[in-house]
Design an enzyme around this catalytic site. Sequence first.
Site, short mmCIF file in Angstrom:
data_model
loop_
_atom_site.label_atom_id
_atom_site.label_comp_id
_atom_site.label_asym_id
_atom_site.label_seq_id
_atom_site.Cartn_x
_atom_site.Cartn_y
_atom_site.Cartn_z
N HIS A 80 -45.04 7.95 -31.50
CA HIS A 80 -44.31 8.15 -30.25
C HIS A 80 -43.67 9.53 -30.19
O HIS A 80 -43.62 10.15 -29.13
CB HIS A 80 -43.27 7.04 -30.10
CG HIS A 80 -43.87 5.68 -30.12
ND1 HIS A 80 -44.49 5.13 -29.02
CD2 HIS A 80 -44.01 4.78 -31.13
CE1 HIS A 80 -44.97 3.94 -29.34
NE2 HIS A 80 -44.69 3.71 -30.61
N ASP A 86 -45.49 16.16 -26.76
CA ASP A 86 -46.60 16.79 -26.04
C ASP A 86 -46.14 17.02 -24.60
O ASP A 86 -46.23 16.13 -23.76
CB ASP A 86 -47.84 15.88 -26.10
CG ASP A 86 -49.06 16.49 -25.40
OD1 ASP A 86 -48.89 17.49 -24.67
OD2 ASP A 86 -50.16 15.94 -25.58
N ARG A 89 -48.62 16.41 -21.68
CA ARG A 89 -48.77 14.98 -21.38
C ARG A 89 -47.56 14.44 -20.64
O ARG A 89 -47.66 13.85 -19.55
CB ARG A 89 -48.98 14.21 -22.68
CG ARG A 89 -48.77 12.70 -22.57
CD ARG A 89 -48.49 12.11 -23.94
NE ARG A 89 -48.27 10.67 -23.89
CZ ARG A 89 -47.07 10.10 -23.78
NH1 ARG A 89 -45.99 10.85 -23.67
NH2 ARG A 89 -46.96 8.79 -23.77
N GLU A 164 -52.31 -9.17 -21.95
CA GLU A 164 -53.18 -10.32 -21.70
C GLU A 164 -52.45 -11.65 -21.87
O GLU A 164 -52.93 -12.69 -21.40
CB GLU A 164 -54.38 -10.27 -22.64
CG GLU A 164 -55.35 -9.12 -22.39
CD GLU A 164 -54.89 -7.80 -23.00
OE1 GLU A 164 -55.61 -6.79 -22.84
OE2 GLU A 164 -53.81 -7.75 -23.64
N GLU A 178 -50.29 5.09 -20.18
CA GLU A 178 -50.91 6.20 -20.92
C GLU A 178 -51.85 5.55 -21.92
O GLU A 178 -51.50 5.27 -23.05
CB GLU A 178 -49.84 7.05 -21.61
CG GLU A 178 -50.35 8.41 -22.04
CD GLU A 178 -51.00 8.38 -23.39
OE1 GLU A 178 -52.17 7.94 -23.48
OE2 GLU A 178 -50.37 8.81 -24.37
N GLU A 187 -59.99 3.31 -28.83
CA GLU A 187 -58.90 2.33 -28.75
C GLU A 187 -59.17 1.22 -27.75
O GLU A 187 -58.61 0.15 -27.88
CB GLU A 187 -57.54 2.96 -28.38
CG GLU A 187 -56.91 3.79 -29.44
CD GLU A 187 -55.53 4.22 -29.02
OE1 GLU A 187 -54.68 3.34 -28.76
OE2 GLU A 187 -55.30 5.42 -28.95
N HIS A 356 -51.91 16.81 -27.65
CA HIS A 356 -52.04 16.10 -28.93
C HIS A 356 -53.40 15.42 -29.06
O HIS A 356 -53.82 15.07 -30.16
CB HIS A 356 -50.92 15.07 -29.10
CG HIS A 356 -51.08 13.83 -28.28
ND1 HIS A 356 -50.80 13.77 -26.94
CD2 HIS A 356 -51.53 12.61 -28.62
CE1 HIS A 356 -51.04 12.55 -26.50
NE2 HIS A 356 -51.50 11.82 -27.49
#
Length: 430
Positions: A80, A86, A89, A164, A178, A187, A356
């Site tokens: 984090h 960053d 971002r 979910e 993000e 991922e 990053h």
Amino acid sequence: MNSGDSNGFHSDPQLHRVGMSQRDRFRRGGSSRSRVAASNEFEINNNNNNNNNNNNNVEAPPCTEFDKAYFHSYAHVGIHEEMIKDRIRTDTYKNAIMQHQNCIQGKVVVDVGCGTGILSIFCARAGAKKVYAIDASDIAVQASEVVKANNLSDKIVVLHGRVEDVEIDEEVDVIISEWMGYMLLYESMLGSVINARDRWLKPGGLILPSNATLYMAPVTHSDRYSESIDFWRDVYGIDMSAMLPLAKQCAFEEPQVETITGENVLTWPNAVKHIDCYSVQIHELESLTSRFKFISMMRAPLHGFGFWFDVEFSGPSADYKACSGTPNNQVADATHTKKRPNLLVLSTAPEEPPTHWQQTLVYFYEPMEMEQDQLIEGTVTLTQSKENQRFMNIHLKYSLRVKKLVQGNFDLNEVADFGLLFYVVFLSRV
């Protein structure tokens, strides 16, 4: 044509620790220490909703041991810290929220994978009526404390669990996340955004980011090859060339997450995949194949292929003007992202300021000399790993052709079949 293993190594995926990069991390600078989190279905504020009013009946995939280890890796503060530091971002997300304040003010927002809660707080400060901040990692505990410390507990509801699995008893106006990994799709977090969209998003709702495009291009990087490989040819006057096969294996058997510049790129990039977050379906991400054709713009050694991505922040095309005040006169396609005036784009391209995410480089064990105007064509296939869908297999097939000036056509020069499993590489030529 040549035969045999051109990189001197054929990898068995079963022999490798799945998912560890060259920095021994799970993803973006995080700890590789892995133990399964004790729980991934706990709600921080005890606002447990047992009934979901949404009738889409989206089936939740099972939570695997790989998923639990993945969520646990995000409990490490290093991931984090790197992401928040960053500025490209974080500032882009903050600017996107303010650019779409008309769509957020007084509305209900879901933050998928909220982490420390920074994007949720940005949304609350932009006037959101309520923000559901969801994270399956134990970082949600700290996110709840951050929310309290900023006196936003009346607006931000932190839910500790998988998207979910958690329940929200109302439809939402905005989804922000993000979700991008290395090479965009590593991922497979986009699936959770799709799940949230199909369960909770109102028709005409806003998704940030709205579109994403993965690019690739041939690259040259002599300095990188020299420092990792050529170093062994003469070490303090000692011939250590016997180390070369092992050096190549250790340096290039995995995709490398590094920063390159526009000077390393040999051609204009090719769009591998364009994703519309308003319409993409989960099954579309399981496997995708794209053809490519490049014409080299210079004479240089070809060291491999580079991958990077852009994401856009816009509303559905029909509602773009209402959300951002920008005319809806052009819609981005798979090869160009900066179409509309004031369209906000987060780019990880080599010619842009570094992030990053950097770029993902797939190096050959042996570089190949490229001539100006030489043709490189083939296909790239990205497939979710069957063992762990958060990882992906990458299969490259390509050919190099030399242009004959007299006939004006291309003759076959070299054909290669290149495959890799993130992060395991095996390469052979036919």
